[in-house]
Design a protein around this motif. Structure first.
Motif, short mmCIF file in Angstrom:
data_model
loop_
_atom_site.label_atom_id
_atom_site.label_comp_id
_atom_site.label_asym_id
_atom_site.label_seq_id
_atom_site.Cartn_x
_atom_site.Cartn_y
_atom_site.Cartn_z
N UNK A 38 -36.68 -109.39 -96.71
CA UNK A 38 -36.47 -110.17 -97.92
C UNK A 38 -36.48 -111.64 -97.54
N UNK A 39 -37.19 -112.43 -98.30
CA UNK A 39 -37.25 -113.88 -98.07
C UNK A 39 -37.20 -114.59 -99.42
N UNK A 40 -36.94 -115.88 -99.38
CA UNK A 40 -36.95 -116.69 -100.60
C UNK A 40 -35.88 -116.25 -101.59
N UNK A 41 -36.29 -116.02 -102.83
CA UNK A 41 -35.33 -115.65 -103.87
C UNK A 41 -34.70 -114.29 -103.61
N UNK A 42 -35.42 -113.39 -102.91
CA UNK A 42 -34.86 -112.08 -102.61
C UNK A 42 -33.68 -112.18 -101.66
N UNK A 43 -33.82 -113.02 -100.60
CA UNK A 43 -32.70 -113.13 -99.67
C UNK A 43 -31.53 -113.87 -100.32
N UNK A 44 -31.81 -114.85 -101.16
CA UNK A 44 -30.73 -115.56 -101.86
C UNK A 44 -29.97 -114.62 -102.79
N UNK A 45 -30.69 -113.76 -103.51
CA UNK A 45 -30.05 -112.80 -104.40
C UNK A 45 -29.21 -111.79 -103.62
N UNK A 46 -29.73 -111.32 -102.49
CA UNK A 46 -28.99 -110.37 -101.67
C UNK A 46 -27.72 -110.99 -101.12
N UNK A 47 -27.79 -112.22 -100.65
CA UNK A 47 -26.61 -112.90 -100.12
C UNK A 47 -25.57 -113.14 -101.22
N UNK A 48 -26.02 -113.48 -102.42
CA UNK A 48 -25.11 -113.66 -103.55
C UNK A 48 -24.39 -112.35 -103.86
N UNK A 49 -25.13 -111.25 -103.87
CA UNK A 49 -24.54 -109.94 -104.11
C UNK A 49 -23.53 -109.58 -103.02
N UNK A 50 -23.89 -109.78 -101.76
CA UNK A 50 -23.00 -109.47 -100.65
C UNK A 50 -21.73 -110.30 -100.74
N UNK A 51 -21.87 -111.58 -101.07
CA UNK A 51 -20.69 -112.45 -101.18
C UNK A 51 -19.78 -112.03 -102.32
N UNK A 52 -20.33 -111.40 -103.35
CA UNK A 52 -19.51 -110.99 -104.50
C UNK A 52 -18.73 -109.71 -104.25
N UNK A 53 -19.05 -108.98 -103.18
CA UNK A 53 -18.33 -107.75 -102.87
C UNK A 53 -16.89 -108.08 -102.47
N UNK A 54 -15.92 -107.29 -102.94
CA UNK A 54 -14.54 -107.58 -102.58
C UNK A 54 -14.26 -107.27 -101.12
N UNK A 55 -13.38 -108.05 -100.53
CA UNK A 55 -12.93 -107.77 -99.17
C UNK A 55 -11.92 -106.64 -99.22
N UNK A 56 -11.64 -106.04 -98.08
CA UNK A 56 -10.69 -104.94 -98.08
C UNK A 56 -9.96 -104.89 -96.75
N UNK A 57 -8.67 -104.70 -96.82
CA UNK A 57 -7.87 -104.51 -95.62
C UNK A 57 -7.81 -103.05 -95.23
N UNK A 58 -8.39 -102.22 -96.05
CA UNK A 58 -8.34 -100.78 -95.82
C UNK A 58 -9.45 -100.39 -94.84
N UNK A 59 -9.10 -99.57 -93.88
CA UNK A 59 -10.09 -99.10 -92.90
C UNK A 59 -10.21 -97.59 -93.02
N UNK A 60 -11.41 -97.09 -92.90
CA UNK A 60 -11.64 -95.66 -92.98
C UNK A 60 -11.96 -95.11 -91.60
N UNK A 61 -11.22 -94.11 -91.20
CA UNK A 61 -11.46 -93.49 -89.90
C UNK A 61 -12.81 -92.77 -89.93
N UNK A 62 -13.64 -93.06 -88.96
CA UNK A 62 -14.93 -92.38 -88.86
C UNK A 62 -16.01 -92.96 -89.76
N UNK A 63 -15.76 -94.10 -90.39
CA UNK A 63 -16.76 -94.71 -91.27
C UNK A 63 -17.99 -95.11 -90.47
N UNK A 64 -19.15 -94.72 -90.96
CA UNK A 64 -20.42 -95.09 -90.33
C UNK A 64 -21.41 -95.42 -91.44
N UNK A 65 -21.74 -96.70 -91.61
CA UNK A 65 -22.65 -97.08 -92.69
C UNK A 65 -24.07 -96.56 -92.43
N UNK A 66 -24.82 -96.42 -93.49
CA UNK A 66 -26.19 -95.95 -93.37
C UNK A 66 -27.21 -97.07 -93.31
#
Length: 82
Positions: A38-66
């Motif tokens: 992703x470049x240009x407006x696509x990367x800007x949109x992705x970063x905006x979406x990522x920044x809008x995700x809430x932070x969390x102090x909760x940790x999940x045992x065995x979490x492995x993202x895809x």
């Protein structure tokens, strides 16, 4: 999710990766196959979406993202892994 402001400002390209295994070292990126760029407006949109995700102090045992994203500067020589 809080992203470093300097990393967001410098991002010119985001690489989307389908994770295939756990990293071999703690400071290594997740290995996998690059499925999109992703470049240009696509990367800007992705970063905006990522920044809008809430932070969390909760940790999940065995979490492995895809999926992972790698953000590159204009020079493509420096990567910020997320």
């Amino acid at each position: 999710m809080q992203l470093p402001a300097e990393a967001v400002a410098a991002t010119a390209l985001i690489e989307v990766v389908r994770i295939s295994a756990l990293p071999t070292r703690r400071d290594a990126p997740y290995p996998g196959t690059t499925v999109a760029h992703w470049a240009g407006s696509e990367d800007a949109a992705a970063l905006t979406l990522i920044e809008s995700l809430p932070g969390s102090g909760q940790h999940r045992c065995g979490f492995s993202p895809g999926w992972s994203v790698r953000a590159y500067e204009d020079s493509l020589g420096h990567c910020h892994v997320g």
